[in-house]
Design a protein around this motif. Sequence first.
Motif, short mmCIF file in Angstrom:
data_model
loop_
_atom_site.label_atom_id
_atom_site.label_comp_id
_atom_site.label_asym_id
_atom_site.label_seq_id
_atom_site.Cartn_x
_atom_site.Cartn_y
_atom_site.Cartn_z
N ASP A 154 -11.85 -4.55 2.99
CA ASP A 154 -12.24 -5.05 1.66
C ASP A 154 -11.09 -4.80 0.70
OD1 ASP A 154 -13.36 -5.79 -0.70
OD2 ASP A 154 -14.96 -4.30 -0.69
N LEU A 155 -10.36 -5.85 0.34
CA LEU A 155 -9.11 -5.69 -0.40
C LEU A 155 -9.33 -5.32 -1.87
CD1 LEU A 155 -7.13 -8.67 1.16
CD2 LEU A 155 -7.02 -6.24 1.76
N PHE A 156 -10.50 -5.57 -2.43
CA PHE A 156 -10.75 -5.11 -3.79
C PHE A 156 -10.70 -3.59 -3.90
CE2 PHE A 156 -13.08 -8.75 -6.19
CZ PHE A 156 -11.95 -8.97 -6.96
N SER A 157 -10.76 -2.90 -2.76
CA SER A 157 -10.72 -1.43 -2.79
C SER A 157 -9.40 -0.90 -3.31
CB SER A 157 -10.99 -0.88 -1.39
OG SER A 157 -9.98 -1.29 -0.47
N VAL A 158 -8.34 -1.72 -3.34
CA VAL A 158 -7.05 -1.25 -3.86
C VAL A 158 -7.15 -0.91 -5.34
CG1 VAL A 158 -5.76 -2.57 -2.15
CG2 VAL A 158 -6.20 -3.58 -4.41
N LEU A 159 -8.17 -1.43 -6.02
CA LEU A 159 -8.34 -1.14 -7.45
C LEU A 159 -9.06 0.17 -7.69
CD1 LEU A 159 -9.41 -4.70 -8.70
CD2 LEU A 159 -7.25 -3.53 -9.18
N GLY A 160 -9.70 0.72 -6.65
CA GLY A 160 -10.50 1.92 -6.84
C GLY A 160 -11.89 1.57 -7.35
N GLU A 213 -4.29 -9.77 -13.01
CA GLU A 213 -2.97 -9.15 -12.99
C GLU A 213 -3.01 -7.76 -12.36
OE1 GLU A 213 -4.35 -10.72 -15.47
OE2 GLU A 213 -2.99 -12.40 -15.89
N SER A 214 -4.06 -7.00 -12.67
CA SER A 214 -4.18 -5.65 -12.09
C SER A 214 -4.34 -5.72 -10.58
CB SER A 214 -5.37 -4.92 -12.71
OG SER A 214 -5.21 -4.75 -14.09
N PHE A 215 -5.11 -6.70 -10.11
CA PHE A 215 -5.33 -6.84 -8.68
C PHE A 215 -4.04 -7.24 -7.97
CE2 PHE A 215 -7.08 -9.53 -5.09
CZ PHE A 215 -7.42 -8.45 -4.30
N VAL A 216 -3.30 -8.18 -8.55
CA VAL A 216 -2.04 -8.62 -7.95
C VAL A 216 -1.05 -7.45 -7.89
CG1 VAL A 216 -0.02 -10.10 -8.28
CG2 VAL A 216 -2.32 -11.04 -8.56
N THR A 217 -0.97 -6.67 -8.95
CA THR A 217 -0.05 -5.53 -8.98
C THR A 217 -0.43 -4.50 -7.92
OG1 THR A 217 0.36 -5.83 -11.34
CG2 THR A 217 0.85 -3.66 -10.40
N ALA A 218 -1.72 -4.16 -7.85
CA ALA A 218 -2.17 -3.16 -6.88
C ALA A 218 -1.96 -3.65 -5.45
CB ALA A 218 -3.64 -2.83 -7.12
N MET A 219 -2.23 -4.92 -5.20
CA MET A 219 -2.02 -5.46 -3.86
C MET A 219 -0.54 -5.47 -3.49
SD MET A 219 -4.73 -6.30 -2.11
CE MET A 219 -4.02 -7.47 -0.96
N SER A 220 0.32 -5.80 -4.43
CA SER A 220 1.76 -5.84 -4.16
C SER A 220 2.28 -4.45 -3.80
CB SER A 220 2.51 -6.39 -5.38
OG SER A 220 2.10 -7.71 -5.66
N GLU A 221 1.69 -3.43 -4.42
CA GLU A 221 2.13 -2.06 -4.15
C GLU A 221 1.54 -1.51 -2.86
OE1 GLU A 221 0.86 0.00 -7.61
OE2 GLU A 221 2.50 -0.75 -8.89
N GLN A 222 0.26 -1.80 -2.60
CA GLN A 222 -0.42 -1.17 -1.47
C GLN A 222 -0.48 -2.05 -0.23
OE1 GLN A 222 -4.18 0.78 -2.63
NE2 GLN A 222 -3.57 0.52 -4.78
N ARG A 223 -0.46 -3.38 -0.40
CA ARG A 223 -0.51 -4.29 0.74
C ARG A 223 0.56 -5.38 0.60
NH1 ARG A 223 -5.10 -4.25 3.90
NH2 ARG A 223 -3.77 -5.55 5.24
N PRO A 224 1.83 -5.00 0.56
CA PRO A 224 2.89 -6.00 0.38
C PRO A 224 2.96 -6.99 1.54
CG PRO A 224 3.82 -3.87 0.98
CD PRO A 224 2.37 -3.63 0.69
N ASP A 225 2.38 -6.62 2.69
CA ASP A 225 2.43 -7.49 3.86
C ASP A 225 1.66 -8.79 3.68
OD1 ASP A 225 0.26 -5.49 3.86
OD2 ASP A 225 -0.44 -6.55 5.66
N LEU A 226 0.76 -8.83 2.68
CA LEU A 226 -0.08 -10.02 2.49
C LEU A 226 0.50 -11.01 1.49
CD1 LEU A 226 -3.65 -8.41 2.55
CD2 LEU A 226 -2.40 -9.54 4.39
#
Length: 561
Positions: free
Chosen positions: A280-286, A441-454
């Motif tokens: 569940d990728l929304f989990s990167v936001l906490g 924007e917050s989701f894109v930033t968090a995903m770029s930091e934690q899941r750059p592979d996507l």
Amino acid sequence: MTFTGKQKQEDDSKDDEEGHPYGVEPLGNIFLGRSSDCKPRGLGTLASFDDERMLDLLCFLDAPALGRLACASRALYVFAHVEELWKTLVVQEMARRPGQGVETRGGWKTTLQHIAVGRSAAPGGGRGGGGADDEGGGKSVPHVPLKVSGFFSDLLFQPHHCATTVIRPEWVRRDTVDRRAGLSPEEFRRLYEEPNRPVVLTDAAASWPALEKWTRSRLSAAHGDLRVHAGGLEFALKDYLRYARESKDELPLYVFDKRFVDKCPDLGREYDVPSVFADDLFSVLGEERRPDHRWLIAGPARSGSSFHVDPNCTSAWNATVSGRKKWIMFPPGETPPGVHPSEDGLDLAAPVSITEWFLNFYEECHAPTRRVRPLECVVSAGEVVFVPMGWWHCVLNLEWSVAITQNFVSRVNLPHVVKFLLTQKHLISGLPPDQRDDLGESFVTAMSEQRPDLGVSEIAERATASTTAAATGFGGSGGGMVANGGESCRNGGTSKKRQKLWDKLKQGGGGEAVGVSDAGGASEDGGGGGRAAAVNGGDGCAEGRSESASSGGFSFGFSFS
């Protein structure tokens, strides 16, 4: 719906042998000549109003005014005892008592009296019918309805008809959703998530401790004081279980609680997210920054969720812990019959209750001329249904049912979610209004930091470069739907009027839109309407009610009859 003809009356008698508690009959029965119409004399000059306008008027009255009005004539007695009027007054009264749970006592009129004076009693306009010890220490004197002759109204008869209709075997018989066991995450993704197709996973929750521990008796014993939210009201769980057992509402209140794990961590330890939904990728936001995504759902037979599309372009899974649920699902872009969304996705006209939709539109789904037919299934305890993004769905509880549901973002629907969050900010749900604009924007930033592979940054660039306003790519609304009774709902005129009316009556004083979605599609959205299939909320007639009643704002030209 106009109820006429011998066959229709015979069908109705199978469901309801005692008839309407106040003697209301379908409008078509006026032509049978068994009794004269009591409205012209009983309403006086108000007889020029149709039933919808009469209830529009009565929604401005407080409880004492309704009680006095009920004494004036037979017709006004019936109008003043419409349950939704009293239910709305209960919601508004409880909004003035934050932190206090409601304890229902039979009907909503008796419940309001119980709240006001601390014990049950028969309010003005009714007559007492026996007494029994009340749990609060007083005497319970329930309101006993008087049957009135000569009152004909489809608008007032329809709720009773839906509330007493037996769930028909033909509603349950069809089962067209794949049922699978033993799928690996890779198989699930390839066979169902990527094709965006529903499936029932028959073994995904079969080993949960919750299946044994979440029976009604065990929940009441172990968690009876747990506060849960249902239909704009807060209950102790034991009190909600009592309400669910006794309710005669057309659409029973439905527990839809997003804070159950925070309030009772033990419940969170008694189930696990199925492995096929673990990513569940929304989990990167906490937990604090992500949109609402997890709900405890419980309700009696005939409760459930009306048609909606899940919010924020998410998909969902829904696990039945006890009971059975009937699911109807239409693919993206195929609007269900009787459901009419607005072009901007903020508005939805639909039948008031799920039973009403089944009575009036279910067979239409299977008409030979219909191009696309829905997928249907019954989900039982231990089974999990996957609801793909963009699919319209409704759920009818066939019996007392408890479920867990979660909305999620996976690598499959990630591009759609990112595009939606960046381009459809006005439709984002599940967060306070001041946090919605920055979510994308917050989701894109968090995903770029934690899941750059996507490669989310590239996805975001393509999304913002697009000039297309629609975020889902399905030709329909990507956000949740608010059922506010638009003009386009059709059902012989009655459903449209009832939808408009009940939405006015169901507007509580707190401005909280309380969702009824079975798959997370309608979150408990404190921001008010526009994002959820709402059964309560808004700021409609609450402010005007007490002022009009106390100032004598209406001159009633009725005669006694």
